[in-house]
Motif scaffolding. Structure first.
Motif, short mmCIF file in Angstrom:
data_model
loop_
_atom_site.label_atom_id
_atom_site.label_comp_id
_atom_site.label_asym_id
_atom_site.label_seq_id
_atom_site.Cartn_x
_atom_site.Cartn_y
_atom_site.Cartn_z
N GLY A 28 0.84 -1.18 0.00
CA GLY A 28 0.00 0.00 0.00
C GLY A 28 0.88 1.23 0.00
O GLY A 28 1.57 1.50 0.98
N SER A 61 2.04 -2.30 -4.55
CA SER A 61 0.80 -1.56 -4.65
C SER A 61 0.06 -2.02 -5.88
O SER A 61 0.68 -2.41 -6.88
CB SER A 61 1.07 -0.05 -4.73
OG SER A 61 -0.13 0.67 -4.98
N ARG A 62 -1.26 -1.95 -5.80
CA ARG A 62 -2.05 -2.30 -6.98
C ARG A 62 -1.82 -1.29 -8.11
O ARG A 62 -2.06 -1.61 -9.28
CB ARG A 62 -3.54 -2.36 -6.62
CG ARG A 62 -3.93 -3.61 -5.85
CD ARG A 62 -5.37 -3.60 -5.45
NE ARG A 62 -5.65 -2.55 -4.47
CZ ARG A 62 -6.84 -2.36 -3.90
NH1 ARG A 62 -7.86 -3.13 -4.25
NH2 ARG A 62 -7.01 -1.40 -3.02
N GLN A 63 -1.36 -0.10 -7.77
CA GLN A 63 -1.06 0.91 -8.78
C GLN A 63 0.46 1.06 -8.88
O GLN A 63 1.12 1.54 -7.95
CB GLN A 63 -1.70 2.24 -8.40
CG GLN A 63 -3.22 2.18 -8.35
CD GLN A 63 -3.84 3.53 -8.06
OE1 GLN A 63 -3.14 4.51 -7.85
NE2 GLN A 63 -5.16 3.57 -8.05
N ASP A 82 6.00 -6.76 -7.49
CA ASP A 82 4.66 -6.91 -8.04
C ASP A 82 3.86 -8.02 -7.36
O ASP A 82 2.65 -8.10 -7.54
CB ASP A 82 4.73 -7.18 -9.55
CG ASP A 82 5.33 -6.00 -10.32
OD1 ASP A 82 5.04 -4.85 -9.93
OD2 ASP A 82 6.10 -6.24 -11.26
N ASP A 83 4.52 -8.87 -6.57
CA ASP A 83 3.85 -9.96 -5.86
C ASP A 83 4.16 -9.84 -4.37
O ASP A 83 5.21 -10.27 -3.91
CB ASP A 83 4.33 -11.31 -6.41
CG ASP A 83 3.53 -12.48 -5.83
OD1 ASP A 83 2.92 -12.33 -4.76
OD2 ASP A 83 3.56 -13.57 -6.46
N SER A 132 1.23 -3.35 6.27
CA SER A 132 0.14 -3.31 5.29
C SER A 132 -0.70 -2.07 5.55
O SER A 132 -1.23 -1.87 6.64
CB SER A 132 -0.72 -4.57 5.36
OG SER A 132 -1.25 -4.78 6.66
N THR A 175 -3.17 -0.72 3.12
CA THR A 175 -4.05 -0.62 1.95
C THR A 175 -5.39 -0.02 2.35
O THR A 175 -5.69 0.11 3.54
CB THR A 175 -4.28 -2.01 1.34
OG1 THR A 175 -5.21 -2.74 2.16
CG2 THR A 175 -2.98 -2.79 1.22
N VAL A 228 -5.89 -8.59 0.49
CA VAL A 228 -4.80 -8.36 -0.46
C VAL A 228 -3.58 -9.23 -0.15
O VAL A 228 -2.68 -9.34 -0.99
CB VAL A 228 -4.38 -6.88 -0.48
CG1 VAL A 228 -5.50 -6.01 -1.00
CG2 VAL A 228 -3.94 -6.40 0.89
N GLU A 285 -7.50 -6.76 5.27
CA GLU A 285 -6.33 -6.80 4.39
C GLU A 285 -5.77 -8.21 4.31
O GLU A 285 -5.34 -8.66 3.25
CB GLU A 285 -5.22 -5.89 4.91
CG GLU A 285 -5.53 -4.43 4.95
CD GLU A 285 -4.33 -3.64 5.46
OE1 GLU A 285 -3.81 -2.82 4.68
OE2 GLU A 285 -3.89 -3.86 6.62
#
Length: 300
Positions: free
Chosen positions: A129, A154-156, A178-179, A192, A194, A200, A223
């Motif tokens: 996050g 992050s998802r972005q 990315d993972d 975390s 997020t 997540v 989360e």
């Protein structure tokens, strides 16, 4: 005279290591009184938080809004202020920037918990996050633990890259991952932060891991996967920030864990004991943390 502090001035008044120390001192102060906070649901999915607290010298009321959808509007998720009063005279003595205090005191609580509970403190640190709380925790763990290596998920991707760039500007070895689940295997420090609208993280933290779970602060937010929380409860140590977590710790409540039976951070501050890893520290927020920030800021 009332001191009105904007975001930058509020941040300068609240260095992370000193704020963590002030939080520990507050947890040992018998004059501190913190009534339950009021959380008023707002039309459209937001919430209004009213959070008073006092000690023998300072009284505060925190008034903030939390609107999860504000990112899409280009607005901060958290907005508002903290009003500071002198107990003896009742005079307003300060006004602190609410989002800045929220970010810094939350990270300082995680820092204090890591100082007292983390089996390993050298990192690498994994931040999941990359928003305001991700940035504040990055800064707090670098300043208070001396962390030098950071991984950001992050998802972005753009948000992760921005936080990586900030970490590198601080002189840290940082990279995007990315993972997040896979990165748990190499990171003994995990935070975390997020929006906690869905699970997540489903991976298993290391045996020597310290996890600060910050994003979920209502029963409906989550989360960490329930099975991961149950696994850490079975083989490690679970600690909550305060007894307010008994009805707010969404990650643990949704895992069916008896949160009321878990120790609090105050228990560990008052009576240090051996830690069995992994450690899962659940942070939900408390006006006492804002009072600690006000104590430090008004003493500076």
């Amino acid at each position: 005279m009332t001191s009105l502090q904007d975001a930058d001035a509020t941040a300068r008044a609240l260095p992370y290591p000193e704020l963590a120390d002030e939080i520990a001192a507050l947890l040992r102060d018998p004059s501190v009184m913190v009534p339950p906070r009021i959380v008023q649901a707002l039309p459209g999915g937001g919430s209004l938080f009213v959070m008073p607290a006092t000690d023998a010298r300072v009284a505060i009321t925190k008034l903030i809004t939390f609107v999860p959808g504000n990112g899409a509007r280009g607005l901060p998720t958290i907005q508002g202020d903290i009003v500071v009063f002198d107990v003896a005279s009742g005079q307003r003595t300060g006004l602190l920037d609410g989002p800045t205090v929220t970010a810094r005191r939350t990270a300082a609580v995680s820092l204090l918990a890591a100082q007292r509970l983390a089996p390993r403190r050298d990192g690498p640190l994994l931040i999941v996050g990359a928003g305001v709380q991700g940035r504040s925790h990055l800064e707090a763990f670098a300043a208070g633990l001396g962390v030098r290596e950071v991984r950001v998920a992050s998802r972005q991707a753009a948000s992760a890259d921005a936080l990586v760039a900030h970490a590198r500007a601080l002189g840290l070895d940082a990279q995007r991952v990315d993972d997040a689940d896979a990165a748990l295997a190499e990171c003994p420090l995990v935070v975390s932060t997020t929006p906690a609208q869905q699970v997540v993280l489903r991976g298993t933290p290391r045996d020597d891991a310290f996890v600060a779970a910050v994003g979920a602060f209502t029963p409906r937010m989550v989360e960490w996967a329930p099975e991961v929380c149950r696994d850490m409860a079975a083989r490690g140590t679970l600690v909550v920030d305060t007894r307010d977590a008994d009805h707010e710790a969404g990650d643990l409540l949704q895992a069916g864990i008896d949160v009321a039976a878990l120790p609090t951070l105050a228990d560990w501050v008052s009576a240090p004991r051996a830690v069995r890893g992994p450690v899962f520290f659940k942070s939900c927020g408390w006006a006492g943390w804002d009072l600690a920030a006000a104590r430090l800021a008004t003493r500076s």
